[in-house]
Scaffold this motif. Sequence first.
Motif, PDB file in Angstrom:
ATOM      1  N   ASN A  84       0.634  -1.402   0.179  1.00 34.51           N
ATOM      2  CA  ASN A  84       0.330  -0.036   0.522  1.00 34.51           C
ATOM      3  C   ASN A  84       0.928   1.391   0.120  1.00 34.51           C
ATOM      4  OD1 ASN A  84      -0.197  -0.516   2.869  1.00 34.51           O
ATOM      5  ND2 ASN A  84       0.125   1.022   3.001  1.00 34.51           N
ATOM      6  N   ALA A  85       0.466   2.529  -0.599  1.00 36.45           N
ATOM      7  CA  ALA A  85       1.073   3.471  -0.505  1.00 36.45           C
ATOM      8  C   ALA A  85       0.254   4.122   1.248  1.00 36.45           C
ATOM      9  CB  ALA A  85      -0.241   4.785  -1.101  1.00 36.45           C
ATOM     10  N   THR A  86       1.751   4.667   1.319  1.00 39.80           N
ATOM     11  CA  THR A  86       1.278   5.056   3.176  1.00 39.80           C
ATOM     12  C   THR A  86       1.370   6.985   2.968  1.00 39.80           C
ATOM     13  OG1 THR A  86       3.177   3.485   4.200  1.00 39.80           O
ATOM     14  CG2 THR A  86       1.966   5.706   5.613  1.00 39.80           C
ATOM     15  N   VAL A  87       0.109   7.577   3.433  1.00 41.46           N
ATOM     16  CA  VAL A  87       0.116   8.825   3.395  1.00 41.46           C
ATOM     17  C   VAL A  87       0.186   9.463   4.694  1.00 41.46           C
ATOM     18  CG1 VAL A  87      -1.679  10.784   2.754  1.00 41.46           C
ATOM     19  CG2 VAL A  87      -1.556   8.638   1.495  1.00 41.46           C
ATOM     20  N   PRO A  88       0.844   9.916   4.899  1.00 37.59           N
ATOM     21  CA  PRO A  88       1.319  11.018   6.793  1.00 37.59           C
ATOM     22  C   PRO A  88       0.014  11.450   7.145  1.00 37.59           C
ATOM     23  CG  PRO A  88       3.696  10.783   5.284  1.00 37.59           C
ATOM     24  CD  PRO A  88       2.347  10.894   4.428  1.00 37.59           C
ATOM     25  N   ALA A  89       0.161  12.147   7.501  1.00 36.86           N
ATOM     26  CA  ALA A  89      -0.388  13.407   8.223  1.00 36.86           C
ATOM     27  C   ALA A  89      -0.741  15.065   7.779  1.00 36.86           C
ATOM     28  CB  ALA A  89      -0.533  13.626   9.771  1.00 36.86           C
ATOM     29  N   VAL A  90      -0.291  14.869   6.992  1.00 39.32           N
ATOM     30  CA  VAL A  90       0.130  16.523   5.709  1.00 39.32           C
ATOM     31  C   VAL A  90      -1.151  16.449   5.504  1.00 39.32           C
ATOM     32  CG1 VAL A  90       2.024  15.166   4.353  1.00 39.32           C
ATOM     33  CG2 VAL A  90      -0.521  14.877   3.314  1.00 39.32           C
ATOM     34  N   THR A  91      -1.838  18.208   4.695  1.00 36.42           N
ATOM     35  CA  THR A  91      -2.853  18.686   4.523  1.00 36.42           C
ATOM     36  C   THR A  91      -3.148  18.007   3.028  1.00 36.42           C
ATOM     37  OG1 THR A  91      -1.126  20.461   2.518  1.00 36.42           O
ATOM     38  CG2 THR A  91      -1.726  20.913   5.384  1.00 36.42           C
ATOM     39  N   ALA A  92      -4.389  18.449   2.814  1.00 38.05           N
ATOM     40  CA  ALA A  92      -5.222  17.825   1.696  1.00 38.05           C
ATOM     41  C   ALA A  92      -4.271  18.009   0.233  1.00 38.05           C
ATOM     42  CB  ALA A  92      -6.855  18.472   1.471  1.00 38.05           C
ATOM     43  N   ASP A  93      -4.266  19.086   0.280  1.00 37.78           N
ATOM     44  CA  ASP A  93      -3.249  19.653  -1.078  1.00 37.78           C
ATOM     45  C   ASP A  93      -2.112  18.457  -1.731  1.00 37.78           C
ATOM     46  OD1 ASP A  93      -2.195  20.901   0.878  1.00 37.78           O
ATOM     47  OD2 ASP A  93      -1.947  22.757  -0.337  1.00 37.78           O
ATOM     48  N   ALA A 100       2.331  10.292  -5.978  1.00 32.10           N
ATOM     49  CA  ALA A 100       2.561   9.804  -7.002  1.00 32.10           C
ATOM     50  C   ALA A 100       4.174   8.885  -6.359  1.00 32.10           C
ATOM     51  CB  ALA A 100       2.811  11.301  -7.449  1.00 32.10           C
ATOM     52  N   ARG A 101       4.401   8.783  -5.626  1.00 31.78           N
ATOM     53  CA  ARG A 101       5.849   8.255  -5.292  1.00 31.78           C
ATOM     54  C   ARG A 101       5.414   6.919  -4.988  1.00 31.78           C
ATOM     55  NH1 ARG A 101       9.061  11.712  -3.348  1.00 31.78           N
ATOM     56  NH2 ARG A 101      10.203   9.845  -2.338  1.00 31.78           N
ATOM     57  N   PHE A 102       4.470   6.547  -4.982  1.00 37.08           N
ATOM     58  CA  PHE A 102       4.022   4.468  -4.841  1.00 37.08           C
ATOM     59  C   PHE A 102       3.619   4.452  -5.879  1.00 37.08           C
ATOM     60  CE2 PHE A 102       3.748   6.668  -0.633  1.00 37.08           C
ATOM     61  CZ  PHE A 102       4.130   5.645   0.225  1.00 37.08           C
ATOM     62  N   ASP A 103       4.308   3.688  -6.947  1.00 32.90           N
ATOM     63  CA  ASP A 103       4.018   3.593  -8.199  1.00 32.90           C
ATOM     64  C   ASP A 103       3.234   1.941  -8.509  1.00 32.90           C
ATOM     65  OD1 ASP A 103       4.528   3.625 -10.933  1.00 32.90           O
ATOM     66  OD2 ASP A 103       4.887   2.239 -10.695  1.00 32.90           O
ATOM     67  N   GLY A 104       2.080   2.866  -8.782  1.00 32.39           N
ATOM     68  CA  GLY A 104       0.942   1.391  -9.160  1.00 32.39           C
ATOM     69  C   GLY A 104       0.059   0.908  -7.834  1.00 32.39           C
ATOM     70  N   CYS A 105       0.209   1.139  -7.034  1.00 33.81           N
ATOM     71  CA  CYS A 105      -0.680   1.237  -5.235  1.00 33.81           C
ATOM     72  C   CYS A 105      -2.047   1.076  -5.549  1.00 33.81           C
ATOM     73  CB  CYS A 105       0.205   1.431  -4.414  1.00 33.81           C
ATOM     74  SG  CYS A 105       1.900   1.552  -4.185  1.00 33.81           S
ATOM     75  N   ARG A 106      -3.132   0.246  -5.239  1.00 35.05           N
ATOM     76  CA  ARG A 106      -4.174   0.049  -5.326  1.00 35.05           C
ATOM     77  C   ARG A 106      -4.731   0.375  -3.818  1.00 35.05           C
ATOM     78  NH1 ARG A 106      -5.338  -6.360  -6.094  1.00 35.05           N
ATOM     79  NH2 ARG A 106      -4.316  -6.752  -3.984  1.00 35.05           N
ATOM     80  N   THR A 107      -3.355   0.799  -2.981  1.00 35.23           N
ATOM     81  CA  THR A 107      -4.361   0.658  -1.828  1.00 35.23           C
ATOM     82  C   THR A 107      -3.462   1.529  -1.358  1.00 35.23           C
ATOM     83  OG1 THR A 107      -5.028  -1.443  -1.287  1.00 35.23           O
ATOM     84  CG2 THR A 107      -4.872  -0.452   0.638  1.00 35.23           C
ATOM     85  N   PHE A 266      -4.227  -9.069   2.553  1.00 34.47           N
ATOM     86  CA  PHE A 266      -4.193  -8.023   1.909  1.00 34.47           C
ATOM     87  C   PHE A 266      -2.949  -7.273   1.669  1.00 34.47           C
ATOM     88  CE2 PHE A 266      -7.062  -8.924   5.402  1.00 34.47           C
ATOM     89  CZ  PHE A 266      -8.395  -7.706   5.266  1.00 34.47           C
ATOM     90  N   ASP A 267      -2.802  -6.002   0.720  1.00 35.49           N
ATOM     91  CA  ASP A 267      -1.932  -5.957   0.825  1.00 35.49           C
ATOM     92  C   ASP A 267      -0.800  -5.329   2.004  1.00 35.49           C
ATOM     93  OD1 ASP A 267      -2.412  -5.401  -2.431  1.00 35.49           O
ATOM     94  OD2 ASP A 267      -3.262  -3.437  -2.437  1.00 35.49           O
ATOM     95  N   CYS A 268       0.234  -4.818   1.532  1.00 30.82           N
ATOM     96  CA  CYS A 268       1.102  -4.848   3.037  1.00 30.82           C
ATOM     97  C   CYS A 268       1.604  -3.468   2.997  1.00 30.82           C
ATOM     98  CB  CYS A 268       2.149  -6.038   2.649  1.00 30.82           C
ATOM     99  SG  CYS A 268       1.223  -7.437   3.216  1.00 30.82           S
ATOM    100  N   GLY A 269       1.884  -2.999   3.967  1.00 21.59           N
ATOM    101  CA  GLY A 269       2.317  -1.778   4.334  1.00 21.59           C
ATOM    102  C   GLY A 269       3.711  -1.636   4.329  1.00 21.59           C
ATOM    103  N   LEU A 270       4.600  -2.040   2.747  1.00 20.39           N
ATOM    104  CA  LEU A 270       6.011  -1.975   3.173  1.00 20.39           C
ATOM    105  C   LEU A 270       6.402  -1.204   1.970  1.00 20.39           C
ATOM    106  CD1 LEU A 270       5.921  -6.341   3.463  1.00 20.39           C
ATOM    107  CD2 LEU A 270       6.961  -4.608   5.155  1.00 20.39           C
ATOM    108  N   GLY A 271       5.599  -0.710   1.673  1.00 25.98           N
ATOM    109  CA  GLY A 271       6.278   0.533   0.998  1.00 25.98           C
ATOM    110  C   GLY A 271       7.134   1.657   1.136  1.00 25.98           C
ATOM    111  N   THR A 272       7.348   1.347   2.137  1.00 23.10           N
ATOM    112  CA  THR A 272       7.847   3.190   2.691  1.00 23.10           C
ATOM    113  C   THR A 272       9.345   3.398   2.491  1.00 23.10           C
ATOM    114  OG1 THR A 272       8.336   1.839   4.701  1.00 23.10           O
ATOM    115  CG2 THR A 272       6.404   3.315   4.829  1.00 23.10           C
TER     116      THR A 272
END
Length: 330
Positions: A84-93, A100-107, A266-272
Amino acid sequence: MDAVSIPALSDLTTEFHVVALPLVTRFRGVETREALLLRGPEGWSEFSPFVEYDDTEAATWLAAAIDFGWREQPAPVRDRIPVNATVPAVTADAVPGVLARFDGCRTAKVKVAERGQRLADDVARVRAVREAMGPEGRIRVDANGGWNLDEAEHAVHALAEFDLEYVEQPCASVDELAQLRTRIRYMGIPVAADESVRKADDPLAVARAGAADLIVVKAQPLGGIARALEIVADAGLPAVVSSALDTSVGLSMGVALAASLPDLEFDCGLGTASLLAADVTASPLTPRGGGLPVARVEVDATLLERHAASDERREWWTQRLRRCHALLAG
């Protein structure tokens, strides 16, 4: 880990490096990730408990590093791990740039309940992820135990419109997780346990209490791949393999764990590694087509030198290694 099976400290320090890697964006309150890398008979391994962890907790991470570098690992049953992609607590924008840094991730796993932020910030962030991924994308949220029971129930209601795959560690205690799971069962949103497994004296308590629908397992905090596999088998729940913002060496340990699980739903949280602005290998384990290959990582001497920690930090990690080794050996 049996004390008699632990390598001598001199074996661990034959070849080791302490690195400090900058992050692309602030994550877990840090902007630089430090790690100690060791080379064992089986290849490179990693010891990287977060700096605030005490020696007792950190020693479990060292047991994992020894296990991966000095022990033969279980045979893999798959050669590619969806992540999966991991989205930190960033602003929505900022969300599209992160994804975009997580190529092809569906989760996507989205961090929520960040200290100093409001539920409205979480809603805006998750909405931005849903808009970016479209209706077919999968979204899970991770609160790291940041809500109390009532806050968690309110938050799940507020986020339910975004079709959540599951909510990870919404509350800190097993009892709260069990109560929340009962309260939101009618909504069909599963509850996952992370800290209640990896930071617990009894990692199976959450399963016995019926407090989670699935568990999140991480190789380093649980003491290695063999121990993590035991916990998954004994819990009898689906498992997601995740990471602790490791270098690609540490991620390869998580990938090996995911590769050896009998079932991987499940997709794994290993894309960090995509959250790191630098790594220790010329071929970092960043997602390609939404997945990672199952393979050990070879480090790059030039990158080790370029990102070497200061002498002061190297000494800090060396002393930490000595103390944790003494705990395991003693």
